[in-house]
Design an enzyme around this catalytic site. Structure first.
Site, PDB file in Angstrom:
ATOM      1  N   TYR A   7       0.713  -1.147  -0.159  1.00  0.00           N
ATOM      2  CA  TYR A   7      -0.085   0.035  -0.103  1.00  0.00           C
ATOM      3  C   TYR A   7       0.945   1.278   0.137  1.00  0.00           C
ATOM      4  O   TYR A   7       1.818   1.508   0.784  1.00  0.00           O
ATOM      5  CB  TYR A   7      -0.742  -0.005   1.246  1.00  0.00           C
ATOM      6  CG  TYR A   7      -2.096  -1.059   1.138  1.00  0.00           C
ATOM      7  CD1 TYR A   7      -2.415  -2.015   0.380  1.00  0.00           C
ATOM      8  CD2 TYR A   7      -2.481  -1.440   2.612  1.00  0.00           C
ATOM      9  CE1 TYR A   7      -3.205  -2.988   0.310  1.00  0.00           C
ATOM     10  CE2 TYR A   7      -3.274  -2.497   2.798  1.00  0.00           C
ATOM     11  CZ  TYR A   7      -3.729  -3.195   1.613  1.00  0.00           C
ATOM     12  OH  TYR A   7      -4.613  -4.228   1.546  1.00  0.00           O
TER      13      TYR A   7
ATOM     14  N   LEU B  69     -17.469  -3.327   1.645  1.00  0.00           N
ATOM     15  CA  LEU B  69     -18.518  -2.747   1.021  1.00  0.00           C
ATOM     16  C   LEU B  69     -18.308  -2.346  -0.413  1.00  0.00           C
ATOM     17  O   LEU B  69     -18.692  -1.444  -0.945  1.00  0.00           O
ATOM     18  CB  LEU B  69     -18.455  -1.108   1.876  1.00  0.00           C
ATOM     19  CG  LEU B  69     -19.033  -0.913   3.054  1.00  0.00           C
ATOM     20  CD1 LEU B  69     -18.704   0.537   3.657  1.00  0.00           C
ATOM     21  CD2 LEU B  69     -20.501  -1.232   3.087  1.00  0.00           C
TER      22      LEU B  69
END
Length: 327
Positions: A54, A203
């Site tokens: 990341y 989500l």
């Protein structure tokens, strides 16, 4: 000994995912990220998920800053296996055993700690036997640099080969209303062996919050622009499913994000990894963890979000080839 006994007696209600805090979905704010992490920890949250990939290590550095002085209260989870690169096509896999400890040591330095609680293989390197990679990971446990081991996006065969060498505490794969593939392969396997399952992108990379209206809502540099589900007609077909989610959420007097997160935990067989960039995202996860939703609502959602109802693949074809779970 249970495979996850080094971590806790029971899986957490949710895990805080941090990938978006360092620009994966467009511009990010370090001050807002630190505020979100502080809120999560102050509210009693313990589980933080990051990866060396990341932002090419910058995400781990951010987490190290956030947990400075409060490390004892955190279950710190990170991943390795990718090469760094500015572009996705530069981020190849390298999980050779001689690289494992070096990757771990680099993560320890960025995180500002002397031990990683849960160390994952981010993706299986097709050029390296899992026994070789996982054996090197197990040696990190013996050296005290890592407490427990995990795998990402693996199928039952790879899981079994790794578990024969050292307990697999957690398997992590994408899992949400619109990514239900783990229900048919890896989750049933883990249930038999007492290994936990954590579902990332719970989500649907934000679409299940109900806040996205068109592909134009995705800012420049947002990695979702390269994902088939967020492109063209696929986006609008999937938005029709989200509209039905929002209707059911309104009937239950919650918002779409809260209902979608609660669905991930409906049978207690998955802990969602909740990506957050602001405190409200943490609050949504907290609400979802305590919701009591009628079984009839789950049935309606299962029907609406049947696996064949979602338009488009999760990733571009090149990235899909790196997945074992649910292909």
């Amino acid at each position: 000994m249970k495979p996850n006994s080094m971590l806790a007696d029971a899986p957490p209600p949710f895990v805080l995912g941090t990938m978006a805090m360092t620009g994966y979905y467009g511009p990010s704010s370090e001050s807002q990220a630190l505020e979100t992490l502080d809120y999560y920890l102050t509210q009693g949250g313990r589980w933080i998920d990051t990866a060396d990939l990341y932002a090419n290590g910058a995400n781990e550095t951010l987490i190290g800053k956030a947990i400075a002085g409060r490390r004892d209260g955190v279950v710190l989870c990170t991943k390795f296996g990718y090469l760094f690169g500015e572009r996705a096509d530069q981020r190849g896999l390298d999980a050779r055993p001689e690289r494992v400890e070096a990757a771990c040591d680099a993560s320890l330095r960025r995180l500002g700690t002397d031990v990683i609680d849960l160390f994952y293989l981010h993706r299986v390197d097709p050029n390296v036997a899992i026994e070789d990679t996982y054996g090197a990971m197990a040696r990190l446990v013996e050296k005290g640099k890592v407490r427990a081991l995990g795998l990402c996006e693996v199928g039952p065969r790879t899981y079994a080969r790794a578990a024969a060498i050292h307990p697999v505490a957690v398997v992590q794969s994408e899992y949400s209303l619109w990514s239900r593939e783990p229900e048919t392969d890896i989750i049933p396997t883990l249930r038999q062996h007492g290994t936990w399952f954590f579902g990332y992108a719970s989500l649907g990379r934000g679409i299940l919050s109900g806040n996205l209206k068109s592909p134009a809502d995705l800012p420049a540099g947002d990695q979702r622009r390269d994902m088939p589900r967020f492109q063209g007609e696929n986006f609008y077909k999937n938005l029709e499913l989200v509209d039905l989610l929002k209707q059911l959420a309104a009937e239950a007097k919650v918002n779409a994000a809260q209902l979608a997160l609660a669905w991930c935990r409906r049978h207690g067989e998955a802990s969602p990894i909740v990506g957050a960039t602001e405190p409200q995202h943490v609050r949504d996860a907290q609400v979802a963890a305590s919701l009591e939703i009628p079984a009839s609502v789950w049935q309606k959602l299962d029907e609406v979000f049947s696996p064949d109802a979602v338009a488009g693949q999760r990733y571009p074809e090149s990235a899909m080839k790196r997945l074992e779970s649910g292909r």
